[in-house]
Design a protein around this motif. Structure first.
Motif, PDB file in Angstrom:
ATOM      1  N   LYS A  52      77.546  16.210  25.593  1.00  0.00           N
ATOM      2  CA  LYS A  52      76.875  16.483  24.326  1.00  0.00           C
ATOM      3  C   LYS A  52      77.911  16.713  23.240  1.00  0.00           C
ATOM      4  O   LYS A  52      79.071  17.043  23.534  1.00  0.00           O
ATOM      5  N   THR A  53      77.475  16.584  21.988  1.00  0.00           N
ATOM      6  CA  THR A  53      78.384  16.821  20.864  1.00  0.00           C
ATOM      7  C   THR A  53      78.114  18.195  20.253  1.00  0.00           C
ATOM      8  O   THR A  53      77.091  18.830  20.523  1.00  0.00           O
ATOM      9  N   VAL A  54      79.039  18.621  19.382  1.00  0.00           N
ATOM     10  CA  VAL A  54      78.859  19.889  18.652  1.00  0.00           C
ATOM     11  C   VAL A  54      77.599  19.803  17.776  1.00  0.00           C
ATOM     12  O   VAL A  54      76.816  20.754  17.679  1.00  0.00           O
ATOM     13  N   ASP A  55      77.389  18.624  17.170  1.00  0.00           N
ATOM     14  CA  ASP A  55      76.232  18.469  16.269  1.00  0.00           C
ATOM     15  C   ASP A  55      74.896  18.584  17.008  1.00  0.00           C
ATOM     16  O   ASP A  55      73.879  18.901  16.389  1.00  0.00           O
ATOM     17  N   ASP A  56      74.898  18.299  18.305  1.00  0.00           N
ATOM     18  CA  ASP A  56      73.636  18.361  19.066  1.00  0.00           C
ATOM     19  C   ASP A  56      73.032  19.762  19.095  1.00  0.00           C
ATOM     20  O   ASP A  56      71.836  19.911  19.350  1.00  0.00           O
ATOM     21  N   VAL A  59      76.859  23.877  32.636  1.00  0.00           N
ATOM     22  CA  VAL A  59      76.382  23.375  31.334  1.00  0.00           C
ATOM     23  C   VAL A  59      76.987  21.991  31.074  1.00  0.00           C
ATOM     24  O   VAL A  59      78.007  21.632  31.676  1.00  0.00           O
ATOM     25  N   PRO A  60      76.375  21.190  30.152  1.00  0.00           N
ATOM     26  CA  PRO A  60      76.958  19.881  29.823  1.00  0.00           C
ATOM     27  C   PRO A  60      78.368  20.011  29.272  1.00  0.00           C
ATOM     28  O   PRO A  60      78.727  21.045  28.674  1.00  0.00           O
ATOM     29  N   ARG A  61      79.179  18.980  29.451  1.00  0.00           N
ATOM     30  CA  ARG A  61      80.517  18.908  28.836  1.00  0.00           C
ATOM     31  C   ARG A  61      80.361  18.687  27.338  1.00  0.00           C
ATOM     32  O   ARG A  61      79.307  18.230  26.877  1.00  0.00           O
ATOM     33  N   LEU A  62      81.421  18.989  26.603  1.00  0.00           N
ATOM     34  CA  LEU A  62      81.381  18.844  25.146  1.00  0.00           C
ATOM     35  C   LEU A  62      82.304  17.693  24.715  1.00  0.00           C
ATOM     36  O   LEU A  62      83.483  17.692  25.065  1.00  0.00           O
ATOM     37  N   THR A  63      81.750  16.712  23.979  1.00  0.00           N
ATOM     38  CA  THR A  63      82.562  15.638  23.418  1.00  0.00           C
ATOM     39  C   THR A  63      83.062  16.075  22.049  1.00  0.00           C
ATOM     40  O   THR A  63      82.249  16.422  21.188  1.00  0.00           O
ATOM     41  N   LEU A  64      84.377  16.072  21.866  1.00  0.00           N
ATOM     42  CA  LEU A  64      84.949  16.505  20.582  1.00  0.00           C
ATOM     43  C   LEU A  64      85.133  15.279  19.691  1.00  0.00           C
ATOM     44  O   LEU A  64      85.776  14.308  20.090  1.00  0.00           O
ATOM     45  N   GLN A  65      84.552  15.327  18.473  1.00  0.00           N
ATOM     46  CA  GLN A  65      84.518  14.134  17.624  1.00  0.00           C
ATOM     47  C   GLN A  65      85.443  14.198  16.418  1.00  0.00           C
ATOM     48  O   GLN A  65      85.655  13.181  15.767  1.00  0.00           O
TER      49      GLN A  65
END
Ligand SMILES: CC(C)(COP(=O)(O)OP(=O)(O)OC[C@H]1O[C@@H](n2cnc3c(N)ncnc32)[C@H](O)[C@@H]1OP(=O)(O)O)[C@@H](O)C(=O)NCCC(=O)NCCS
Length: 159
Positions: free
Chosen positions: A4-8, A124-130
């Motif tokens: 997931k992303t931070v924006d999610d 928890v889901p991993r975080l994709t850093l954009q």
């Protein structure tokens, strides 16, 4: 593995300071603000994990300026770091004036843990850093994590 992303999971709430939110010095009572920011951190953590969550630690809670009756309080939360079952959420609080200007009055970091149906910590889901900012926030989050783990050990040891 879920990514997931931070924006999610970003969250924002807005409150008006009412008479029942004031302390004896006629400023916003810190305990009320702490409840509001804890709720925003919880919303971010729930959106990321899609689980119920609980707060295990709060740090860097800094009151930069006071807030007063009728002030508009804007609270913004975002994920900065995720572990296996824990998540760090950065929460910034602002007073917004009628012309839309925002002054930051508080900054805090919350650690939330995702819980399963038996109240046990769950992955928890991993975080994709954009962005570069998100990468920097992650690096700072890792450093804060190292300090928190040591602090927890010291607390357990009674130091
Ligand atoms: C949340 C809770 C279930 C975790 O149980 P636990 O036995 O500590 O579980 P773990 O040791 O596996 O910790 C779970 C995660 O939290 C992290 N964690 C626990 N205590 C922490 C602390 N003080 N600071 C930072 N992270 C912490 C662990 O590092 C782990 O993260 P990871 O899975 O990402 O590596 C338990 O501590 C609890 O119920 N605490 C009370 C929470 C509560 O009631 N909050 C509301 C207060 S009013």
């Amino acid at each position: 593995m879920i990514l997931k992303t931070v924006d999610d999971s970003r969250a924002e709430t807005v409150h008006i300071v009412r008479p029942n939110h004031l302390n004896a010095a006629n400023r916003l009572f810190g305990g009320v603000l702490m409840q509001w920011i804890d709720e925003v951190a919880g919303i971010v953590a729930k959106r990321h994990s899609n689980c119920k969550v609980t707060t295990v630690a709060v740090d860097n809670l800094t009151f930069l300026h006071g807030a007063y009756q009728n002030d508009m309080i804007v609270i913004k939360g975002k994920l900065t770091w995720v572990g296996s079952t824990s998540m760090e959420i950065c929460v910034d609080t602002y007073v917004e004036t009628l012309d839309g200007q925002r002054m930051r009055i508080n900054n805090a970091h919350f650690i939330m843990v995702a819980l399963d149906e038996n109240d046990k910590p769950v992955q928890v889901p991993r975080l994709t850093l954009q962005t570069e900012d998100e990468q920097l926030a992650w690096a700072h989050g890792e450093e804060r994590r190292r300090i928190r783990i040591q602090r927890k050990k010291d607390n357990l040891d009674g130091i």
